[in-house]
Design a protein around this motif. Structure first.
Motif, PDB file in Angstrom:
ATOM      1  N   LEU A 292       0.831  -1.199   0.000  1.00 61.36           N
ATOM      2  CA  LEU A 292       0.000   0.000   0.000  1.00 61.36           C
ATOM      3  C   LEU A 292       0.866   1.249   0.000  1.00 61.36           C
ATOM      4  CD1 LEU A 292      -2.676   1.551   0.389  1.00 61.36           C
ATOM      5  CD2 LEU A 292      -2.401   1.205   2.861  1.00 61.36           C
ATOM      6  N   ILE A 293       1.918   1.234   0.804  1.00 67.67           N
ATOM      7  CA  ILE A 293       2.802   2.400   0.889  1.00 67.67           C
ATOM      8  C   ILE A 293       3.454   2.676  -0.464  1.00 67.67           C
ATOM      9  CG2 ILE A 293       4.939   3.261   1.891  1.00 67.67           C
ATOM     10  CD1 ILE A 293       2.574   3.419   3.777  1.00 67.67           C
ATOM     11  N   ILE A 294       3.879   1.609  -1.169  1.00 65.61           N
ATOM     12  CA  ILE A 294       4.490   1.778  -2.487  1.00 65.61           C
ATOM     13  C   ILE A 294       3.487   2.425  -3.454  1.00 65.61           C
ATOM     14  CG2 ILE A 294       5.396   0.552  -4.499  1.00 65.61           C
ATOM     15  CD1 ILE A 294       6.561  -1.514  -2.522  1.00 65.61           C
ATOM     16  N   THR A 295       2.256   1.884  -3.445  1.00 64.85           N
ATOM     17  CA  THR A 295       1.225   2.427  -4.335  1.00 64.85           C
ATOM     18  C   THR A 295       0.872   3.858  -3.967  1.00 64.85           C
ATOM     19  OG1 THR A 295       0.298   0.210  -4.632  1.00 64.85           O
ATOM     20  CG2 THR A 295      -1.104   2.067  -5.230  1.00 64.85           C
ATOM     21  N   VAL A 296       0.746   4.119  -2.668  1.00 64.10           N
ATOM     22  CA  VAL A 296       0.413   5.474  -2.212  1.00 64.10           C
ATOM     23  C   VAL A 296       1.534   6.449  -2.557  1.00 64.10           C
ATOM     24  CG1 VAL A 296       0.030   6.900  -0.165  1.00 64.10           C
ATOM     25  CG2 VAL A 296      -1.183   4.738  -0.410  1.00 64.10           C
ATOM     26  N   THR A 297       2.771   5.979  -2.428  1.00 58.22           N
ATOM     27  CA  THR A 297       3.906   6.836  -2.784  1.00 58.22           C
ATOM     28  C   THR A 297       3.833   7.241  -4.251  1.00 58.22           C
ATOM     29  OG1 THR A 297       5.295   5.730  -1.141  1.00 58.22           O
ATOM     30  CG2 THR A 297       6.420   6.989  -2.843  1.00 58.22           C
ATOM     31  N   LYS A 298       3.559   6.254  -5.116  1.00 58.89           N
ATOM     32  CA  LYS A 298       3.396   6.566  -6.540  1.00 58.89           C
ATOM     33  C   LYS A 298       2.219   7.524  -6.749  1.00 58.89           C
ATOM     34  CE  LYS A 298       5.038   2.071  -8.235  1.00 58.89           C
ATOM     35  NZ  LYS A 298       4.641   0.844  -8.977  1.00 58.89           N
ATOM     36  N   SER A 299       1.122   7.256  -6.031  1.00 56.84           N
ATOM     37  CA  SER A 299      -0.076   8.078  -6.188  1.00 56.84           C
ATOM     38  C   SER A 299       0.169   9.518  -5.759  1.00 56.84           C
ATOM     39  CB  SER A 299      -1.234   7.489  -5.381  1.00 56.84           C
ATOM     40  OG  SER A 299      -1.538   6.194  -5.825  1.00 56.84           O
ATOM     41  N   LEU A 300       0.896   9.690  -4.658  1.00 54.19           N
ATOM     42  CA  LEU A 300       1.196  11.043  -4.181  1.00 54.19           C
ATOM     43  C   LEU A 300       2.068  11.794  -5.174  1.00 54.19           C
ATOM     44  CD1 LEU A 300       1.810  10.370  -0.373  1.00 54.19           C
ATOM     45  CD2 LEU A 300      -0.136  11.538  -1.406  1.00 54.19           C
ATOM     46  N   ALA A 301       3.044  11.081  -5.749  1.00 56.86           N
ATOM     47  CA  ALA A 301       3.898  11.709  -6.765  1.00 56.86           C
ATOM     48  C   ALA A 301       3.056  12.122  -7.973  1.00 56.86           C
ATOM     49  CB  ALA A 301       5.007  10.750  -7.182  1.00 56.86           C
ATOM     50  N   CYS A 302       2.147  11.232  -8.386  1.00 61.57           N
ATOM     51  CA  CYS A 302       1.281  11.545  -9.533  1.00 61.57           C
ATOM     52  C   CYS A 302       0.301  12.659  -9.198  1.00 61.57           C
ATOM     53  CB  CYS A 302       0.532  10.285  -9.972  1.00 61.57           C
ATOM     54  SG  CYS A 302       1.592   9.000 -10.664  1.00 61.57           S
ATOM     55  N   ALA A 303      -0.222  12.654  -7.964  1.00 58.83           N
ATOM     56  CA  ALA A 303      -1.157  13.705  -7.551  1.00 58.83           C
ATOM     57  C   ALA A 303      -0.476  15.063  -7.565  1.00 58.83           C
ATOM     58  CB  ALA A 303      -1.699  13.391  -6.157  1.00 58.83           C
ATOM     59  N   ASP A 304       0.780  15.095  -7.168  1.00 58.39           N
ATOM     60  CA  ASP A 304       1.536  16.346  -7.197  1.00 58.39           C
ATOM     61  C   ASP A 304       1.690  16.845  -8.628  1.00 58.39           C
ATOM     62  OD1 ASP A 304       3.178  18.401  -5.892  1.00 58.39           O
ATOM     63  OD2 ASP A 304       4.855  17.450  -6.923  1.00 58.39           O
ATOM     64  N   ARG A 305       1.929  15.932  -9.565  1.00 62.43           N
ATOM     65  CA  ARG A 305       2.077  16.306 -10.973  1.00 62.43           C
ATOM     66  C   ARG A 305       0.756  16.824 -11.547  1.00 62.43           C
ATOM     67  NH1 ARG A 305       5.590  13.957 -14.461  1.00 62.43           N
ATOM     68  NH2 ARG A 305       3.912  12.949 -15.610  1.00 62.43           N
ATOM     69  N   VAL A 306      -0.354  16.186 -11.168  1.00 64.67           N
ATOM     70  CA  VAL A 306      -1.660  16.650 -11.643  1.00 64.67           C
ATOM     71  C   VAL A 306      -1.976  18.017 -11.048  1.00 64.67           C
ATOM     72  CG1 VAL A 306      -4.141  16.184 -11.603  1.00 64.67           C
ATOM     73  CG2 VAL A 306      -2.531  14.328 -12.065  1.00 64.67           C
ATOM     74  N   SER A 307      -1.650  18.200  -9.769  1.00 61.89           N
ATOM     75  CA  SER A 307      -1.898  19.490  -9.120  1.00 61.89           C
ATOM     76  C   SER A 307      -1.111  20.608  -9.793  1.00 61.89           C
ATOM     77  CB  SER A 307      -1.522  19.416  -7.637  1.00 61.89           C
ATOM     78  OG  SER A 307      -2.355  18.507  -6.952  1.00 61.89           O
ATOM     79  N   GLN A 308       0.074  20.290 -10.285  1.00 61.91           N
ATOM     80  CA  GLN A 308       0.881  21.301 -10.978  1.00 61.91           C
ATOM     81  C   GLN A 308       0.163  21.825 -12.216  1.00 61.91           C
ATOM     82  OE1 GLN A 308       4.667  19.455 -11.759  1.00 61.91           O
ATOM     83  NE2 GLN A 308       5.238  19.371  -9.601  1.00 61.91           N
ATOM     84  N   VAL A 309      -0.573  20.953 -12.898  1.00 59.07           N
ATOM     85  CA  VAL A 309      -1.332  21.399 -14.073  1.00 59.07           C
ATOM     86  C   VAL A 309      -2.456  22.325 -13.641  1.00 59.07           C
ATOM     87  CG1 VAL A 309      -2.696  20.676 -16.068  1.00 59.07           C
ATOM     88  CG2 VAL A 309      -0.757  19.289 -15.328  1.00 59.07           C
ATOM     89  N   PHE A 310      -3.145  21.964 -12.546  1.00 63.72           N
ATOM     90  CA  PHE A 310      -4.224  22.819 -12.045  1.00 63.72           C
ATOM     91  C   PHE A 310      -3.694  24.170 -11.566  1.00 63.72           C
ATOM     92  CE2 PHE A 310      -6.700  18.797 -11.490  1.00 63.72           C
ATOM     93  CZ  PHE A 310      -7.827  19.190 -12.201  1.00 63.72           C
TER      94      PHE A 310
END
Length: 615
Positions: A292-310
């Protein structure tokens, strides 16, 4: 990630029910070792078969209820995660649609595509797992430790030592790998970018026999992505064996301590087995938590990238209060346009010192510098156009023709000077109002998957068949439509790949004409047409666009020779301005272009073409 939680607001019920059912499942699971201890200590020790069967039934009930709880939790978690990602993807797409060309150029299409697809899919997986496991795993871990204390305090101290060690390993690896996953996603952007470039430019690559070069280029980026993924996977992979070692060492210590206490009579065999079961539960849950931590880590990195677009501000609602423009000294009013930028080799074709007050569109000392560029693309562009005029724009490759016409609908914002439409800055118009006045046919003819009708209706969704056919006829595309099965309802494949270049260009011209705009911009939109069709198009446009202010960008002098005003661009500056005859007398740049395309004086070829068009 906090910025994205707003997209879960319509799934509050599901987001609450999913972890609650998981907690219910976890609670039933924590009772299983106690039931097993009772079976061993009371049922087996006393050979009480009814008690064993009774407790066996309890285990079955706990298992069934746990299974139902898990399935229910999975349903709510999946519904919430999929709904969240759907709304997030839609919102991101709408935001990207609101970005101006400068923002899109800076970020890059490949990056935006990656963030809308791969990144959001990763975030969806993270939300799903968090709702299902983020509370369950800690509850099992700490619940098992608490239950161990109810059995034996001395043995439970082993849990107190093991759990912090496990937490240190898990969260330490998470903090270390999070920035590495961001690098992986950035490398994925580059791979997607070169893939997209190669697919769109496949013909060019093969024409110049550069396949091997592009393969090597792709291989380099792909290997870099593989290397980054391998490195971060190697670090993440350490988590499982380390947690297994810690838990198994704790289990050995637990069995050793339990054996001693059973021997002296302070613990029963069932209680030791219960303690070992709790330790096994902790092991299983920590393995799940590690994943879960591995997946969440990837998700947080991706969420940060999506937030940058917003975080990129929408650029479609322009304001003339831009700081770069406010700092400029040249603010010339509509009635004070007095100078024209003309090269030394070309004489001024307009002798008046003041622009006509009846001008419909005015460029006053306009300059354009693209974001991050070292020099101006357009410099000191000044001209005035009356309503209904036809304006030709010609110049060499890279002279700034497309940049100039992109300023009219506000695709890019001028960095100097003013652009006035009916005496009012174009940036004072609402974006929709400005765009509704302009019909543009870009250099690259783009058609969308659907039918000829659906593509033409982009210009005016309420247009009748007669209006569509009128635009098609003017654009010299009537034979294209009538030659297709279904005519207006003929199928257009993605990108119009089932049409030739000339057919695509004519249909995109028709699409702009359906709109009946005030300003029609044709950006080198007849480059794939033969001279006869081009001449017929020119003649039809002159008849059908009366009252429209038309801008024609072309490499062909024949396409703009009839224009009321011709602008000659060279290196981002106007080096000639006037009609065809005036420029042939006064502008060397125009004369070079003109006579390079026609025989002496250009009359013989021009007359032949026009006569063919009439036939």
């Amino acid at each position: 990630m906090k910025k994205l939680f707003v997209y879960l607001k319509d799934y509050k019920f599901e987001s609450v029910m999913a972890p609650l059912f998981k907690l219910l499942e976890a609670g039933f699971e924590l009772f299983i070792p106690l039931v097993m201890a009772a079976i061993i200590d009371k049922g087996i020790a006393n050979q009480d078969k009814p008690f064993v069967l009774k407790m066996g039934g309890v285990l079955v009930i706990l298992g069934v209820v746990g299974l139902v709880s898990a399935i229910t939790a999975q349903y709510f978690a999946a519904k919430s995660a999929v709904g969240f990602s759907t709304k997030l993807r839609q919102s991101l797409f709408e935001h990207i649609q609101s970005l101006n060309f400068t923002n899109i150029d800076q970020v890059g299409p490949s990056t935006l595509i990656t963030r809308m697809t791969s990144d959001i899919n990763q975030i969806q997986s993270g939300v799903n797992l968090v709702l299902r496991l983020f509370l369950r795993s800690p509850i099992i871990v700490f619940g098992a430790m608490i239950m161990a204390f109810t059995i034996d305090v001395k043995s439970a101290l082993i849990f107190v030592i093991a759990i912090p060690l496990l937490a240190l390993v898990v969260f330490g690896i998470m903090l270390y790998t999070m920035p590495l996953y961001k690098k992986v996603q950035n490398a994925l952007d580059k791979v997607l970018g070169i893939s997209r470039e190669n697919l769109t430019g496949a013909r060019v690559i093969r024409a110049f026999h550069q396949e091997q070069r592009e393969v090597e280029k792709f291989e380099g980026l792909n290997n870099n992505l593989s290397k980054l993924q391998t490195n971060v996977a190697r670090i993440s992979a350490i988590m499982n064996p380390v947690t297994y070692v810690i838990v198994n060492v704790a289990t050995i210590a637990l069995i050793y301590s339990g054996a001693i206490q059973v021997n002296i009579g302070t613990l029963t065999q069932g209680e030791v087995i219960a303690l070992v079961n709790y330790m096994s539960q902790i092991l299983v849950e920590l393995v799940k938590l590690a994943n879960l931590i591995i997946t969440v880590t990837k998700s947080l990195a991706c969420a940060d990238r999506v937030s940058q677009v917003f975080d990129i501000p929408a650029g479609e609602n322009y304001s003339f209060n831009d700081e770069r423009i406010k700092s400029e000294e040249k603010y010339i009013s509509h009635n004070d346009v007095s100078s024209l930028a003309v090269n030394k080799t070309c004489e001024k074709t307009s002798k008046g010192e003041t622009a006509d007050t009846s001008a419909y569109l005015t460029f006053s000392h306009v300059g354009l510098t693209y974001e991050g560029a070292g020099a101006e693309t357009l410099s000191d562009i000044s001209f005035s156009v009356k309503k209904g005029m036809t304006v030709g724009i010609i110049g060499g490759t890279g002279s700034g023709k497309t940049s100039l016409i992109n300023l009219i609908p506000g695709f890019y914002q001028a960095t100097k000077g003013q652009i006035l439409l009916e005496g009012k800055s174009i940036y004072d118009y609402p974006c929709d109002d400005l765009r509704n006045r302009v019909g543009i046919v870009p250099q690259k003819a783009v058609l969308f998957k659907g039918t000829i009708r659906s593509n033409l209706l982009w210009g005016n969704e309420n247009a009748t068949d007669d209006e569509l056919m009128r635009a098609v006829t003017t654009a010299q595309a009537k034979e294209v439509v009538e030659g297709k099965q279904g005519q207006l309802d003929a199928v257009i494949e993605q990108g119009g790949k089932n049409l030739s270049g000339g057919q695509r260009q004519r249909l995109t011209i028709a699409r702009a004409l359906v709109k009946r705009p005030e300003i029609l911009i044709l950006d080198d939109s007849a480059s794939a047409l033969d001279f006869a069709t081009d001449a017929s198009l020119k003649k039809a446009l002159k008849q059908d666009t009366a009252g429209m202010t038309t801008f024609i960008v072309s490499q062909r002098a024949s396409s703009i020779s009839h224009a009321d005003l011709i602008l000659v661009l060279d290196d981002g500056k106007i080096v000639g301005m006037g009609n065809n005859n005036e420029l042939l007398q006064n502008c060397e740049v125009y004369k070079e272009i003109y006579y390079s395309q026609f025989q002496e004086h250009g009359e013989e070829v021009q007359n032949n073409v026009e006569s063919k068009a009439e036939i």
